[in-house]
Enzyme design. Structure first.
Site, short mmCIF file in Angstrom:
data_model
loop_
_atom_site.label_atom_id
_atom_site.label_comp_id
_atom_site.label_asym_id
_atom_site.label_seq_id
_atom_site.Cartn_x
_atom_site.Cartn_y
_atom_site.Cartn_z
N ARG A 21 -16.48 18.70 -38.48
CA ARG A 21 -16.30 17.26 -38.44
C ARG A 21 -16.31 16.77 -36.99
NH1 ARG A 21 -12.39 15.79 -43.51
NH2 ARG A 21 -13.24 17.36 -44.92
N SER A 137 0.54 16.94 -62.37
CA SER A 137 -0.28 16.33 -61.33
C SER A 137 -1.74 16.33 -61.74
CB SER A 137 -0.10 17.12 -60.02
OG SER A 137 -0.91 16.62 -58.98
N SER A 189 -10.46 7.89 -54.48
CA SER A 189 -11.21 7.35 -53.35
C SER A 189 -12.59 7.95 -53.14
CB SER A 189 -10.40 7.53 -52.06
OG SER A 189 -10.21 8.91 -51.77
N HIS A 217 -5.69 2.96 -52.61
CA HIS A 217 -7.03 2.37 -52.54
C HIS A 217 -7.16 1.14 -53.43
CE1 HIS A 217 -8.91 5.45 -50.02
NE2 HIS A 217 -8.10 6.29 -50.63
N THR A 245 -0.27 1.95 -49.30
CA THR A 245 -0.49 2.04 -47.86
C THR A 245 -0.66 0.65 -47.27
OG1 THR A 245 -1.89 3.02 -46.14
CG2 THR A 245 -3.01 2.22 -48.10
N LYS A 248 -5.09 0.28 -45.28
CA LYS A 248 -6.42 0.10 -45.85
C LYS A 248 -6.67 -1.40 -46.07
CE LYS A 248 -7.04 4.80 -47.54
NZ LYS A 248 -5.92 5.42 -46.84
N THR A 277 11.83 10.74 -38.46
CA THR A 277 10.65 10.22 -37.77
C THR A 277 10.89 8.82 -37.24
OG1 THR A 277 8.23 10.03 -37.96
CG2 THR A 277 9.52 9.15 -39.78
N THR A 278 10.29 8.51 -36.11
CA THR A 278 10.45 7.20 -35.49
C THR A 278 9.86 6.11 -36.39
OG1 THR A 278 10.34 8.19 -33.29
CG2 THR A 278 9.89 5.82 -33.44
N THR A 363 -12.92 17.75 -48.57
CA THR A 363 -12.58 16.44 -49.16
C THR A 363 -13.22 16.30 -50.53
OG1 THR A 363 -12.49 15.52 -46.92
CG2 THR A 363 -12.60 13.97 -48.75
#
Length: 405
Positions: A21, A137, A189, A217, A245, A248, A277-278, A363
């Site tokens: 990649r 799942s 996606s 998505h 999210t 996107k 985490t911050t 992917t």
């Protein structure tokens, strides 16, 4: 061990199979999406048109979003200053979480630094902390969901993609008294297909299972207020946890879950991925909130976007370029060979000024390599004509198979 030689051999293996990649060094033009500048290794800077952005509606360029971020940047400074537990909970985080809960019709919401983290941390926490939980799942769930479950070391079952029948078969075989959770996505996606949410909920309800729906998505894209596929189909109340999210369709950065007050508080209290985490910068949270408010009230972007997607599909059909039919906004043009897919992507960029990233293994499965095209409301008729003409030229150069118009 010669570590450098090991790294070199592994990377060479990726290059030999066409799965290495490469990053394209681009600079988006504010207020002029989908235009960008590409910085080449020879130092030359060229104008390009981006056709693979997940900023689906161009909200990362929206003037009201940018204005709100600039205002809060001046008001609060650059960073949050800490984790949410230690000085990092800013008023704009609180506003955003309340807005997300409202968007999805839930009691509460919890912010994370990305959609990947929200899936990994939330599923990992639930699956590791609920005693004897069995998680079901979908076989094509995102890597973030898979990693969360793997990290939890929970008992899990993998059901055939979008198959409520296979889900029920697996649930029927398990202990009826065991706690259960069904995890799946709304829009997948890579193929752009959409889950039969109602049928999956019917099975989950029959066996007393919680439901966890990834809408990353779909949020902003579907439903009268941009709440996703579950909102469009009137099913938000049937989903225990809706994950999404901000990076996107909302055009900013971050991830989140929404659900009951107790489940969000449970994840907040026990998830290391949240605790340590911050927090997101306040300006980012404010920009995301402004984007959500805009899309809750405006259907203009979604309507224009649907028109552009349909036009790209129509013109691809006209010249016989094969693409997966699906009911979503994602247009996968299947190439089926990693090296050829990368070569087509490079040729589009170098010779036509069109940026479409190749999507290769892991992917997508080997043999299904593709160009994943994501039209936006801001792509013009001329942009579409140029894209389709370029693909048609390349299909002829490569003697690739076409489909009947």
């Amino acid at each position: 061990m010669d570590f450098e030689n090991f790294f070199d051999s592994a990377l060479t293996g990726l290059q030999d199979t066409g799965n290495y990649r490469s990053f394209n060094d681009i600079e988006r033009h504010c207020g002029n999406m989908p235009r960008a500048s590409r910085y080449c290794v020879d130092g030359e800077c060229r104008d390009i048109t981006v056709w693979c952005s997940n900023d689906y509606l161009g909200m990362g360029q929206n003037p009201s979003v940018i204005k709100e971020m600039q205002y809060v940047l001046e008001r609060c400074g650059a960073g949050s200053g800490g984790t949410r537990n230690i000085s990092g909970t800013n008023h704009y985080h609180v506003i955003l979480e309340k807005l997300l809960a409202k968007l999805h019709g839930k009691e509460s919401a919890l912010l994370f630094t990305s959609g990947y983290v929200s899936n990994w941390a939330s599923l990992g926490t639930l699956a590791s902390k609920i005693p004897d939980l069995i998680v079901y799942s979908d076989e094509l769930n995102h890597a973030s969901m898979i990693e969360g479950l793997r990290h939890s070391r929970c008992e899990k079952r993998i059901w055939k993609h979008n198959s409520p029948e296979d889900l029920e078969r697996l649930m029927r075989e398990d202990d009826p008294n065991a706690p259960k959770l069904v995890a799946f996505e709304s829009v997948y996606s890579m193929d752009g297909d959409i889950a039969p949410i109602a049928a999956i909920c019917d099975v989950a309800d029959k066996y007393g299972a919680m439901t966890y729906l990834d809408e990353v998505h779909a949020v902003g894209m579907y439903g009268p207020h941009g709440g996703g596929i579950a909102e469009r189909e009137g099913l938000m109340d049937r989903i225990s946890i809706i994950e999404g999210t901000l990076g996107k369709a909302f055009g900013v950065l971050g991830g989140y879950i929404t659900g009951s007050e107790r489940v969000c508080d449970f994840v907040r209290s026990f998830s290391s991925g949240f605790i340590f985490t911050t927090a997101l910068p306040p300006a980012v949270a404010a920009g995301a909130a402004e984007s959500i408010r805009h899309l809750m009230d405006s259907g203009t972007e979604r309507l224009r976007h649907k028109n552009r997607v349909n036009e790209v599909r129509r013109q691809l059909d006209r010249v016989g370029i094969p693409h997966l039919e699906n009911p979503s906004h994602i247009i996968p043009v299947i190439v089926g060979d990693a090296k050829k897919c990368k070569w087509i992507s490079d040729l589009l960029l170098d010779s036509y000024g069109i940026y479409v990233q190749p999507i290769n293994y892991p992917t997508v499965p080997v043999g299904t390599e593709r160009l994943r095209i994501t039209p936006s409301p801001l792509h013009s008729d001329e942009d579409i004509r140029h894209l389709v003409s370029a693909l048609s030229d390349i299909w002829s150069q490569c003697a690739l198979a076409r489909v009947a118009a």
